[in-house]
Design a protein around this motif. Structure first.
Motif, PDB file in Angstrom:
ATOM      1  N   THR A 409       0.844  -1.194   0.000  1.00 28.59           N
ATOM      2  CA  THR A 409       0.000   0.000   0.000  1.00 28.59           C
ATOM      3  C   THR A 409       0.882   1.249   0.000  1.00 28.59           C
ATOM      4  N   ILE A 410       0.559   2.196  -0.850  1.00 31.11           N
ATOM      5  CA  ILE A 410       1.343   3.429  -0.950  1.00 31.11           C
ATOM      6  C   ILE A 410       1.189   4.254   0.330  1.00 31.11           C
ATOM      7  N   THR A 411       2.206   5.037   0.663  1.00 33.35           N
ATOM      8  CA  THR A 411       2.125   5.930   1.818  1.00 33.35           C
ATOM      9  C   THR A 411       2.109   7.383   1.347  1.00 33.35           C
ATOM     10  N   GLY A 412       1.576   8.258   2.203  1.00 31.53           N
ATOM     11  CA  GLY A 412       1.508   9.682   1.869  1.00 31.53           C
ATOM     12  C   GLY A 412       0.160  10.272   2.240  1.00 31.53           C
ATOM     13  N   THR A 413      -0.046  11.546   1.874  1.00 31.87           N
ATOM     14  CA  THR A 413      -1.299  12.243   2.178  1.00 31.87           C
ATOM     15  C   THR A 413      -2.056  12.486   0.875  1.00 31.87           C
ATOM     16  N   TYR A 414      -3.311  12.027   0.830  1.00 39.31           N
ATOM     17  CA  TYR A 414      -4.101  12.064  -0.397  1.00 39.31           C
ATOM     18  C   TYR A 414      -5.530  12.512  -0.064  1.00 39.31           C
ATOM     19  N   GLN A 415      -6.399  12.478  -1.064  1.00 36.76           N
ATOM     20  CA  GLN A 415      -7.797  12.863  -0.876  1.00 36.76           C
ATOM     21  C   GLN A 415      -8.722  11.909  -1.629  1.00 36.76           C
ATOM     22  N   VAL A 416      -9.884  11.685  -1.051  1.00 35.15           N
ATOM     23  CA  VAL A 416     -10.908  10.882  -1.739  1.00 35.15           C
ATOM     24  C   VAL A 416     -11.320  11.632  -3.005  1.00 35.15           C
ATOM     25  N   TYR A 417     -11.324  10.917  -4.130  1.00 34.67           N
ATOM     26  CA  TYR A 417     -11.680  11.588  -5.379  1.00 34.67           C
ATOM     27  C   TYR A 417     -12.771  10.864  -6.163  1.00 34.67           C
ATOM     28  N   LEU A 418     -13.119   9.632  -5.766  1.00 31.24           N
ATOM     29  CA  LEU A 418     -14.113   8.876  -6.545  1.00 31.24           C
ATOM     30  C   LEU A 418     -14.677   7.752  -5.675  1.00 31.24           C
ATOM     31  N   SER A 419     -15.971   7.501  -5.819  1.00 30.28           N
ATOM     32  CA  SER A 419     -16.597   6.422  -5.035  1.00 30.28           C
ATOM     33  C   SER A 419     -17.582   5.657  -5.907  1.00 30.28           C
ATOM     34  N   TYR A 420     -17.684   4.346  -5.645  1.00 33.27           N
ATOM     35  CA  TYR A 420     -18.648   3.488  -6.340  1.00 33.27           C
ATOM     36  C   TYR A 420     -19.361   2.626  -5.295  1.00 33.27           C
ATOM     37  N   GLU A 421     -20.665   2.564  -5.433  1.00 33.17           N
ATOM     38  CA  GLU A 421     -21.410   1.668  -4.545  1.00 33.17           C
ATOM     39  C   GLU A 421     -21.069   0.215  -4.835  1.00 33.17           C
ATOM     40  N   LYS A 422     -20.794  -0.105  -6.089  1.00 31.66           N
ATOM     41  CA  LYS A 422     -20.429  -1.472  -6.489  1.00 31.66           C
ATOM     42  C   LYS A 422     -19.584  -1.398  -7.741  1.00 31.66           C
ATOM     43  N   GLN A 423     -18.532  -2.215  -7.794  1.00 26.24           N
ATOM     44  CA  GLN A 423     -17.630  -2.185  -8.946  1.00 26.24           C
ATOM     45  C   GLN A 423     -16.876  -3.510  -9.048  1.00 26.24           C
ATOM     46  N   ASP A 424     -16.545  -3.903 -10.291  1.00 33.41           N
ATOM     47  CA  ASP A 424     -15.641  -5.037 -10.512  1.00 33.41           C
ATOM     48  C   ASP A 424     -14.218  -4.537 -10.361  1.00 33.41           C
ATOM     49  N   LEU A 425     -13.414  -5.259  -9.579  1.00 29.69           N
ATOM     50  CA  LEU A 425     -12.014  -4.864  -9.380  1.00 29.69           C
ATOM     51  C   LEU A 425     -11.097  -5.840 -10.114  1.00 29.69           C
ATOM     52  N   GLY A 426     -10.068  -5.279 -10.780  1.00 25.53           N
ATOM     53  CA  GLY A 426      -9.248  -6.103 -11.662  1.00 25.53           C
ATOM     54  C   GLY A 426     -10.060  -6.353 -12.909  1.00 25.53           C
ATOM     55  N   CYS A 427     -10.174  -7.621 -13.298  1.00 25.05           N
ATOM     56  CA  CYS A 427     -11.096  -8.048 -14.353  1.00 25.05           C
ATOM     57  C   CYS A 427     -10.835  -7.374 -15.705  1.00 25.05           C
ATOM     58  N   THR A 428      -9.681  -6.764 -15.881  1.00 24.84           N
ATOM     59  CA  THR A 428      -9.327  -6.184 -17.174  1.00 24.84           C
ATOM     60  C   THR A 428      -7.907  -6.605 -17.517  1.00 24.84           C
ATOM     61  N   ALA A 429      -7.538  -6.406 -18.762  1.00 27.35           N
ATOM     62  CA  ALA A 429      -6.199  -6.805 -19.205  1.00 27.35           C
ATOM     63  C   ALA A 429      -5.132  -6.114 -18.351  1.00 27.35           C
ATOM     64  N   GLY A 430      -4.107  -6.904 -17.984  1.00 27.45           N
ATOM     65  CA  GLY A 430      -3.008  -6.353 -17.198  1.00 27.45           C
ATOM     66  C   GLY A 430      -3.148  -6.575 -15.707  1.00 27.45           C
TER      67      GLY A 430
END
Length: 495
Positions: A409-430
């Motif tokens: 997991t990356i470290t640092g200070t970031y911000q929430v920029y996008l949310s999905y109630e449901k999504q497929d994770l991975g499942c694409t080329a690469g």
């Protein structure tokens, strides 16, 4: 008044002449001497019996050529011990001589028991005497270990001959059955002659030597015997073995069950047996897959020991309590050619609470927050996620899982920029994985997100390095962060 009597001798009182008294005494001494000779006369020819009666070794008793006649049991035992230590077995084959101590050749002598036998009149030249048996562990004074004699024969064969190779069995290439490994004949010494040599040395407690020719030696286990053993081994591993525990099911495939099988030779027959240590190792591995170490709670305290805030919640551990019973039950079932289904019983292991001394100022926090500002603390060391408003904890800390080796997991200070109630994770080329319909996905940098992980059974230290870099949470916790952390909420990831 005490009456005193004059002191006088009997011969004076009887008025017996002095020379007469002396004559009586002389006759009495002569009579005593004659009586002693008369009593001793019957024993003169029974020296051995007299010694036996006195618990001594009888006349003519000897050990290894050394007389022990008239010795006590302890003395005889000391001689036996000394003689046994000096006794050797020497075998000459094809011009080469191998000499080893009697004990290494398989001869065993109980010095105390043999001393008892000698005092009881045993004849060491009689191999049928009760004090001798031709197997170790018989409780007799002298015994021979057949396995040790066989090992000596193998040693001789290896040096001057060609050892016979027993037929055996092994798992097939697929590991789910057994096949025969053919044996081969050899050239070696006669086992019976070697055994007789060791017996003689053991019984007589004297060194023995022999010259033996090389002879054709057939394997102790034939190919036919191995074929029968392979069939028996196949039958032994045929039944299925299944374990359940903590919501998991663990099955032992045929190759695993085959790895539990060993063999032993009984009267020339190759007999497949289940190796308890191998079965136990598999049960241990299955148990390790469901066991958990307890996660201790951590409280942040100031220098005085006063509580500042909880830093990590406790989580009870889990341990399997019936490994040995399950191991025995598997063996019993397979020996009976029956399938086995059993449960790994578990119990909780209580967790401790630790205190961690930190600064009492706001510098103990990973982020400098404005009053009431929402921000999320991802602590990769404690494997926790905590929601703050300013410096007040509003949710958590909660145990979570983060990225593992190669997917940190990356470290640092970031911000929430996008949310999905449901999504497929991975499942694409690469991508090397694909999780369909993952709920409550909250992205805070690139492909890094907070989301539910219904596939994970445990969260926190010990189970934490299980994601591809995202923060994995139980379903309800991921839902809470999805609802609370709107776009722009600060997320701080740190160790």
């Amino acid at each position: 008044m005490v009456k005193r009597f004059p002191q006088w001798r009997r011969d004076d009182a009887a008025h017996t002449p002095r020379h007469a008294v002396d004559g009586v005494r002389a006759r009495r001494r002569l009579l005593s001497l004659l009586l002693a000779l008369i009593l001793a006369a019957p024993l003169a020819g029974l020296t051995g019996r007299a010694a036996y009666a006195a618990d001594l070794a009888p006349a003519g008793a000897s050990v290894g050529g050394q007389s022990v006649a008239g010795m006590t049991r302890d003395e005889v035992a000391a001689v036996v011990t000394s003689q046994a230590a000096d006794t050797t077995v020497s075998v000459t084959v094809a011009g080469q001589t191998i000499e080893i101590p009697l004990e290494q050749a398989g001869g065993s002598i109980d010095a105390v028991a043999l001393a008892d036998a000698l005092i009881d009149g045993a004849d060491l030249t009689d191999s049928t005497a009760p004090h001798f048996v031709n197997n170790a562990g018989g409780g007799s004074a002298a015994s021979v270990d057949a396995d040790a004699v066989a090992a000596l024969a193998d040693r001789i064969d290896a040096r001057v001959g060609t050892p016979a190779v027993n037929a055996s069995i092994q798992p097939t290439a697929d590991g789910d059955a057994f096949e025969v490994v053919d044996g081969s004949p050899g050239r070696g010494v006669d086992r019976d002659s070697l055994t007789e040599l060791v017996e003689t040395a053991t019984l007589t407690v004297t060194s023995q030597s022999i010259e033996l020719p090389l002879e054709d030696v057939v394997p102790a286990v034939s190919d036919k015997a191995a074929e029968q053993a392979a069939a028996a081994a196949d039958a032994l591993i045929a039944p299925a073995v299944t374990l359940t525990g903590a919501g998991k099911t663990i099955e032992a495939d045929a190759a695993t069950r085959a790895s539990w099988v060993g063999t032993t030779v009984i009267d020339g027959e190759l007999v497949p047996v289940l190796l308890k240590e191998s079965v136990a190792a598999w049960v241990d591995q299955a148990a390790a897959g469901i066991e958990l170490d307890p996660i201790s709670a951590i409280d942040n305290v100031d220098a005085d020991g006063d509580l500042l805030e909880p830093a990590r919640p406790a989580q009870a551990g889990l341990e399997v309590t019936n490994r040995s019973a399950v191991t025995d039950a598997i063996i019993t079932s397979l020996d009976a050619h029956q399938p086995y289904t059993g449960e790994l019983a578990t119990q909780e292991v209580a967790a401790d609470t630790e205190q961690r001394v930190v600064s009492s100022g706001t510098d103990r926090f990973a982020y400098t927050a404005a009053p009431g500002e929402k921000w999320v603390d991802i602590n990769l060391t404690d494997s926790t996620i905590t929601a703050y408003e300013g410096y007040e904890q509003v949710h958590g800390p909660i145990l979570m899982n983060h990225g593992g080796p190669g997917n940190e997991t990356i470290t640092g200070t970031y911000q929430v920029y996008l949310s999905y109630e449901k999504q497929d994770l991975g499942c694409t080329a690469g991508w090397s994985y694909c999780q369909k319909d993952v709920h409550w996905v909250t992205y805070w940098h690139g492909n890094y997100a907070i989301h539910s992980a219904p596939w994970a059974k445990h969260f926190g230290v010990g189970a934490d390095a299980g994601s591809h870099g995202c923060i994995n949470l139980p379903e309800e916790e991921a839902h809470w962060y999805y609802d609370w952390a709107e776009t722009g909420t600060v997320v701080v990831s740190h160790y």
